[in-house]
Each structure stands twice: as C-alpha cells, then as structure tokens.
Scaffold this active site. Structure first.
Site, PDB file in Angstrom:
ATOM      1  N   GLY A 251      -1.476  -9.162  -3.152  1.00  0.00           N
ATOM      2  CA  GLY A 251      -1.998 -10.429  -3.287  1.00  0.00           C
ATOM      3  C   GLY A 251      -2.168 -11.084  -4.578  1.00  0.00           C
ATOM      4  N   GLY A 253      -3.747 -13.525  -8.177  1.00  0.00           N
ATOM      5  CA  GLY A 253      -4.927 -13.726  -8.922  1.00  0.00           C
ATOM      6  C   GLY A 253      -5.721 -12.589  -9.398  1.00  0.00           C
ATOM      7  N   CYS A 278      -1.410  -2.447  -4.538  1.00  0.00           N
ATOM      8  CA  CYS A 278      -1.357  -3.599  -5.483  1.00  0.00           C
ATOM      9  C   CYS A 278      -2.802  -4.262  -5.596  1.00  0.00           C
ATOM     10  CB  CYS A 278      -0.235  -4.580  -5.373  1.00  0.00           C
ATOM     11  SG  CYS A 278       0.332  -5.683  -6.603  1.00  0.00           S
ATOM     12  N   ASN A 320       4.597  -6.009  -9.090  1.00  0.00           N
ATOM     13  CA  ASN A 320       4.246  -7.348  -9.334  1.00  0.00           C
ATOM     14  C   ASN A 320       2.781  -7.461  -9.471  1.00  0.00           C
ATOM     15  OD1 ASN A 320       4.070  -9.947  -9.328  1.00  0.00           O
ATOM     16  ND2 ASN A 320       4.424 -10.522  -7.507  1.00  0.00           N
ATOM     17  N   GLY A 322      -0.393  -8.663 -12.625  1.00  0.00           N
ATOM     18  CA  GLY A 322      -0.908  -8.823 -14.051  1.00  0.00           C
ATOM     19  C   GLY A 322      -2.200  -8.454 -14.531  1.00  0.00           C
ATOM     20  N   HIS A 362       4.617  -1.421  -5.148  1.00  0.00           N
ATOM     21  CA  HIS A 362       5.307  -2.030  -3.684  1.00  0.00           C
ATOM     22  C   HIS A 362       6.048  -0.942  -3.365  1.00  0.00           C
ATOM     23  CE1 HIS A 362       4.215  -6.374  -4.177  1.00  0.00           C
ATOM     24  NE2 HIS A 362       3.272  -5.532  -4.931  1.00  0.00           N
ATOM     25  N   GLU A 364       7.489  -0.761  -0.493  1.00  0.00           N
ATOM     26  CA  GLU A 364       8.424  -1.376   0.538  1.00  0.00           C
ATOM     27  C   GLU A 364       9.559  -1.723  -0.126  1.00  0.00           C
ATOM     28  OE1 GLU A 364       7.611  -4.867  -0.938  1.00  0.00           O
ATOM     29  OE2 GLU A 364       6.406  -3.244  -0.814  1.00  0.00           O
TER      30      GLU A 364
END
Length: 387
Positions: A251, A253, A278, A320, A322, A362, A364
């Site tokens: 997800g 933020g 993640c 992915n 931050g 990730h 997948e």
C-alpha cells in the site's frame, strides 16, 4: 503543448505534454523497470506520487485491461524520456497517451530522465509538479513547495476496499496464462491458454491497504481462499471469521501515520499466522514496537538484490517503497531474515515465537523477476506448522 516538471528545490525540466493537460503535484520518484509501466501506473502503492521511468522509451506495447493491477491508475503524473505513439502488441487496446487522457493524468516527455534520476539519487525524493498550464518556472516551483509532503500522509484510506469481498470465487481470475506450444492442450484459443487452478487448501483474511491484483492471484495459485477486508477492520472481526491465517498487503504512504492499523495488527500476533508484504511488512514493524524511517530515494524497480541471512541465497526482487524499518528499534524476539545488498536495509523479518513473517518486496513480480515467488508457499507452510 509545452510542459514543465518543477521540483521543490528549484530544479526544473521542460518538455512536451502528453496524456491529460493540467497541473498535478506529488512526490517525485523514479522506477528502474525496463517494462511493466502499466503495472506501475495501476499499483495503488504509488498513490500521491509522480513517477519517472528510467528506461528511455515507454509505451511500446500499449495498454490492455488484463495487465491492470487495480481498477484505475494511481500515479499523479508520469515522466518519460520518449513516448512511443504507435504501440506494437497484439493485446494492446489503446495507447499510453489515450489511457492517461482517459484517466485525467498528466504526463511529460522529452526530458533528460538520466539527469533527473541522478538529481534524485543525490538529493532524495522531493515534492514536485507537472504542469501544462503554469506560465513561469518560478510559479511552478512554488506550487511544488506548497504541496503536501509524503511523510505523515495516509493514502491507505483512499485506496482500500470499502467492503468485504471474496477474491475469485469462481477460480477463473487467478489462472496462470501463457502461449502454449502446439503439442500442449490447455483451455483457451490460439491467442493463449490458461492453466487450471488447484484446490484451495487454506482460508485466509487479507487486509487491503492498496493490494495489487497479482498478489491476490499469487495467493490463490498457492492454494489460498481469500476474503478481503478494508484496512480499518478490527482484529476481533477478522479473528471471528476463524481464518487459517491473515495477510497484510502492500500500500501507499507513510507507515508511521497508520496508528489505527498498528494496534489491530498487534492484536493478531500470536493468535493466527500472519504474512506481510511491503507496507504490511512495515506495519508489522510498528506492531512489534519498532519504528520506520524515510529512505532517501526509495527502492522502486525490478532489480533489487536481497540476501537471505539464513541461507546466504541472493534473489533479485521487485520493490516499490519509500520507507524502511529501523532494525535497532525491533525487540529481541523479532529476527531480521533478509537485507538489501545495496544499502543494508531490512527486507524480511520473522517472529521468533509466533508464526509471523514478512518481506519488504513484492514476490508476485508485477512487474519484475520471479525469484521470490516461493514466499506464498512459505506462508502455506507457516499455517501448516501452526496447526
């Protein structure tokens, strides 16, 4: 039409507008994947961000509905060096330009993405703006400076499902697809074929913090029957469903801004097997009592090397994010199992006493390599061993 990409530190790039005209602000980051731009655009983890692709030509194979990772694109803007106006792929249904126009997302092409990437690697991800409306660079820079920062932002509430649902009850959406050889006889036509799914052996509840469809497909392919619940669902409601395990999704933020989720996940530890990916991995870190910090420019792409500290094996992974977990903040009953070989950050954890595991990347692989896909089977083993 002329367009400007301006950063909060005053650096700017001038190029040509594509996609929708207009003005959008967001944190700018770069992705190093050579393909998979449609999966990047539709990954909810990019909510609130302007994404720059480092690969020089984007749009070559167009857009098709089968490769969407959610119902819509989530990026606020798209930055590329060169747009391919004529896609060449038999599955393509529209061009990248038309797709961004359809969803009102501005893009800019014709800029030096290598210079932009080096700038962000040196100074870090920062607020930015893409505009085809603002006349001056000074005004564009001001818009970037006045936009909301990523730190402290809760985008999960924008992308999580609003209601509970069962994923793929007919066992059709999760079937693996390929182009078979003439000797193979599988369901499908000459354009491709689907592999039949095995029986679902475990029922799990998946928290949707901005989950990609291919993660759901991966879970079903590994034998899980999945009930998806909103991010704000109390742990008591999840446990009342008597699941074999709980999955925590990826997800967008700042994970530190999700205190209302940390407490619910903490209530699950020790009561049911848990697997986090993640953002779910970062939320587990907070549930353990740890902390997270913002990375300088994040890990985004399909080429991140990760070492399993238990076996010494190195995998190339799709990532992915931050933010990262501070290993020094974790309690002694949590073991760091994986690290990133580029910067040493935490990439995997296991609880030493409870059946809980997580990875930062990730498995997948949408887009990316398949090195880490075995983690779905590891989750199944975690459940089997907890019975």
């Amino acid at each position: 039409m002329k367009a400007i990409l301006a950063l909060e530190d005053g650096r700017y790039f001038e190029g040509t507008s594509f996609g929708a005209p207009g003005t959008r602000t967001g944190e700018i980051c770069f992705n190093t994947s050579m393909c998979g731009y449609q999966e990047v655009l539709t990954d909810p983890s990019y909510r609130g961000q302007i994404v720059a692709m480092t690969y020089p030509m984007i749009g070559n194979y167009g857009i098709n509905t089968l490769d969407d990772e959610s119902n819509e694109p989530h990026v606020r803007g798209f930055v590329i060096e060169e747009l391919c106006d004529v896609p060449s792929n038999w599955r393509s249904t529209q061009s990248l330009d038309a797709y961004l126009k359809q969803h009102n997302i501005p893009g800019i092409q014709g800029i030096d993405t290598r210079a932009l990437t080096k700038h962000l690697r040196t100074l870090g991800a920062m607020r930015s703006v893409i505009t085809s409306e603002v006349a001056t660079v000074e005004e564009a820079v001001k818009l970037a400076q006045e936009s909301a920062p990523m730190s402290g932002s809760d985008f999960v509430k924008e992308v999580s499902t609003k209601s509970i649902y069962t994923w793929d009850p007919e066992s059709e959406l999760s079937r693996q697809w390929d182009i078979p050889s003439p000797s193979q006889n599988r369901e499908g036509g000459p354009e491709g074929a689907f592999h039949p799914l095995g029986e679902a052996r475990h029922h799990i509840v998946a928290y949707d913090f901005g989950m990609k469809r291919n993660i759901l497909r991966g879970l079903r392919q590994s034998g899980f029957h999945v009930t998806v619940v909103p991010a704000h669902t109390p742990a008591s409601e999840v446990l009342a469903r008597n699941p074999d395990g709980v999955f925590l999704s990826n997800g967008p933020g700042d994970p530190a801004a999700l205190g209302y989720i940390h407490q619910e996940v903490k209530s699950l530890i020790g009561k049911t097997p848990v697997f986090g990916i993640c953002l779910g991995h970062q939320i587990l870190g907070h549930a353990y009592g740890g902390k997270t910090f913002k990375l300088k420019f994040g890990h985004r792409g399909g080429n991140q090397p990760v070492k399993d500290l238990r076996t010494g094996k190195v995998s190339i992974t799709s990532q992915n994010h931050g933010f990262a977990i501070d290993p020094g903040s974790l309690p002694s009953n949590v073991e760091v199992t994986h690290i990133n070989l580029n910067d040493g950050t935490v990439e995997g954890m296991r609880h030493r006493e409870a059946p809980v595991m997580s990875v930062q990347y990730h498995p997948e692989a949408a887009p990316g390599p398949n090195d880490a896909k075995y983690f779905f089977d590891e989750f199944a083993k975690l459940i089997d061993n907890a019975d």
